[in-house]
Scaffold this active site. Sequence first.
Site, mmCIF file in Angstrom:
data_model
loop_
_atom_site.group_PDB
_atom_site.id
_atom_site.type_symbol
_atom_site.label_atom_id
_atom_site.label_comp_id
_atom_site.label_asym_id
_atom_site.label_seq_id
_atom_site.Cartn_x
_atom_site.Cartn_y
_atom_site.Cartn_z
ATOM 1 N N LYS A 35 67.686 0.239 -96.734
ATOM 2 C CA LYS A 35 66.835 1.555 -97.090
ATOM 3 C C LYS A 35 66.496 2.200 -95.658
ATOM 4 C CE LYS A 35 62.661 -1.537 -96.815
ATOM 5 N NZ LYS A 35 61.475 -1.961 -97.606
ATOM 6 N N TYR A 255 50.894 13.600 -68.408
ATOM 7 C CA TYR A 255 49.796 14.314 -69.310
ATOM 8 C C TYR A 255 48.524 13.505 -68.965
ATOM 9 C CZ TYR A 255 52.575 17.699 -71.713
ATOM 10 O OH TYR A 255 53.335 19.112 -71.928
#
Length: 358
Positions: A35, A255
């Site tokens: 899956k 950042y």
Amino acid sequence: MSRKVRADIHLDAIVHNYRLARAQAPGASAVAVVKANAYGHGAVPVARALAAEADAFGVACIEEALELRAAGLAQPVVLLEGFFDADELPVIARQGFWPAVHSEHQLSWLEQADLPAAIPVWLKVDTGMHRLGFDPEAVPAVVERLRACAAVSEVLLMTHFACSDEPEKGMTEHQLARISTLVEALETGASMSNSAAVMAWPAAHYQWLRPGIMLYGATPFEHADPVAEGLQAAMTLSSEIIAVREVPAGESVGYGATFSSEHPVRVGTVAMGYGDGYSRHARTGTPVLVDGQRTRLVGRVSMDMLTVDLTDLPHAGVGSRVELWGRQLPVSEVARWCDTIPYTLLTCLTPRVPRSYE
């Protein structure tokens, strides 16, 4: 291809890991769970690699199952979330899918269905996970209804363990006792072993195993496990250094200026970021390998880039290969630095990262 980001998928490792799962319970069959695009590895290539080995495949929904059929995979496919609409049932019967049944509305649809062939049903029992499934007290009556249903050829009980990777909690013993009592009383087969149970709970093996994360070489455990030591990494995620900067003492990187050093730092910029699926939650200190040597991530991960410490790697530079996880660096170790689990790192890898199959 100019940007050197890539995920090398080691199909031989996936076959090895499937065989390792089967070896834990030689008398049982095993559903290879593919899956979520085989946990980011590519459902069709993975299933094809396992075609000569797998007893069945496991997916979440019919769309994932139909993808396997379109690729020529003929094994049974277990729909682990069952069917979402009654209109799916004729397709399920024609294609040879095995649906989970976890709710009264699904049971009613089956009882009303006129199918071209009867189908096996995996009846989901809620033994304590409390997501899907019938309460244990209701299961005998549900089994009776399913056995009387013309659309159903066989009934197997299944459940899902909440804490099989945390044996100290005692939850698995409780769940195992609840479903084992039903299996014995109702004389059905059973499937209850996810990867952790395959590896560490032999009493839960029964007729069908459901190995998932272990197929891809990642351990579900935080602690050492002897079976986990035999797993082989199925994905190597890599890129390269695209720039090098000498950052003076006291200056920050990235950042938010979350990283700075009391000493000068040689910093390499890597073409890899959260836009590729590498976690933004990776902290300064997260391990990476540059030209096969271990170093660390520094500063915040940005969308397309991250930065690594090259201070002690004087020969590393532009073009140096960077392994983010793989055969030399377990994805489980990286996941701990991101405050997550390996499942999320693997399944969140984006289509921007090309897969190369070995």
